[in-house]
Design a protein around this motif. Structure first.
Motif, PDB file in Angstrom:
ATOM      1  N   GLY A 291     153.420  -0.635  93.100  1.00  0.00           N
ATOM      2  CA  GLY A 291     154.786  -1.051  93.408  1.00  0.00           C
ATOM      3  C   GLY A 291     155.176  -2.465  93.053  1.00  0.00           C
TER       4      GLY A 291
ATOM      5  N   ASP B 265     155.141  -5.384  97.016  1.00  0.00           N
ATOM      6  CA  ASP B 265     156.545  -5.021  96.840  1.00  0.00           C
ATOM      7  C   ASP B 265     157.275  -4.961  98.175  1.00  0.00           C
ATOM      8  OD1 ASP B 265     155.114  -2.761  97.630  1.00  0.00           O
ATOM      9  OD2 ASP B 265     156.093  -1.394  96.240  1.00  0.00           O
TER      10      ASP B 265
ATOM     11  N   GLY C 153     160.253  -1.475  90.520  1.00  0.00           N
ATOM     12  CA  GLY C 153     158.840  -1.234  90.791  1.00  0.00           C
ATOM     13  C   GLY C 153     158.580  -0.291  91.954  1.00  0.00           C
TER      14      GLY C 153
ATOM     15  N   ASP D 293     158.915   3.079  94.173  1.00  0.00           N
ATOM     16  CA  ASP D 293     159.075   4.459  93.737  1.00  0.00           C
ATOM     17  C   ASP D 293     159.289   5.416  94.893  1.00  0.00           C
ATOM     18  OD1 ASP D 293     156.183   6.340  93.949  1.00  0.00           O
ATOM     19  OD2 ASP D 293     156.245   4.289  94.700  1.00  0.00           O
TER      20      ASP D 293
ATOM     21  N   GLU E 207     156.498   8.520  92.455  1.00  0.00           N
ATOM     22  CA  GLU E 207     156.272   7.888  91.145  1.00  0.00           C
ATOM     23  C   GLU E 207     157.521   7.764  90.269  1.00  0.00           C
ATOM     24  OE1 GLU E 207     153.661   6.121  90.391  1.00  0.00           O
ATOM     25  OE2 GLU E 207     152.773   6.744  92.281  1.00  0.00           O
TER      26      GLU E 207
ATOM     27  N   ARG F 253     160.829   3.669  89.502  1.00  0.00           N
ATOM     28  CA  ARG F 253     160.287   2.317  89.353  1.00  0.00           C
ATOM     29  C   ARG F 253     161.036   1.514  88.290  1.00  0.00           C
ATOM     30  NH1 ARG F 253     155.365   2.039  92.138  1.00  0.00           N
ATOM     31  NH2 ARG F 253     154.121   3.930  92.176  1.00  0.00           N
TER      32      ARG F 253
END
Length: 183
Positions: free
Chosen positions: A47, A103, A160, A162, A165, A168
């Motif tokens: 992240g 993150d 970055g 998510d 996945e 990002r």
């Protein structure tokens, strides 16, 4: 420019420009605190990679970088409290001034565990830098030294961050529409 993932975003929380400005401010804080030192910035993957890249390019000091990957979430939206190191650091940190770059600080489970592991490796100092802080979700105490923004309990993606996945690559941080993650 429209991004094909924009349709899943309820609203933009922090624009590209707001992120750029805040990252620059954090870099100035780090420069002030680490004058005459060479901090090692440790990105907690995945992240934080976008934040880390922008942050390290904004710091006007000699510094080095390394990466760690820990797993605690799986595909869900809440921390399991179970943490395992998936990728450890490449270098020893003994005697180094370490800044852990994350993150988002959420429950604190992952970072509390990670900081204990790193502290046991005897760095000269260890500080935590997170782009987003979600204090309402904290269950484990974590000392935070640099924080970009404090946010309410929103499910955020982009820059970055998510969900499963995806997202990002959004250039901003947005609130994900609940219909996306409640499916």
């Amino acid at each position: 420019m429209e991004h094909m993932l924009d349709r899943d975003i309820e609203r933009v929380l922090f624009s590209q420009e707001e992120l750029r400005c805040r990252v620059g401010e954090i870099a100035r804080e780090i420069e002030r605190d680490y004058q005459g030192k060479e901090p090692l910035l440790v990105s907690v993957l995945r992240g934080s990679f976008v934040f880390m890249a922008d942050l390290v390019r904004s710091i006007n000091l000699p510094c080095t970088v390394d990466f760690m990957a820990v797993s605690s979430y799986g595909a869900g939206t809440a921390s399991s409290g179970q943490v395992k190191i998936v990728k450890d650091l490449s270098e020893h940190i003994e005697g180094k001034d370490v800044i852990v770059v994350e993150d988002i600080l959420d429950s604190g489970n992952t970072l509390n565990y990670l900081l204990k592991i790193l502290q046991a490796r005897h760095p000269a100092s260890i500080r935590l830098c997170t782009l987003l802080d979600k204090p309402s979700r904290r269950v484990k105490p974590v000392e935070l030294h640099y924080s970009g923004f404090s946010i309410p309990d929103y499910f955020v993606v982009g820059y970055g961050l998510d969900f499963a996945e995806r997202y990002r690559n959004l250039p901003y941080i947005g609130v994900l529409k609940p219909c996306v993650y409640e499916e």
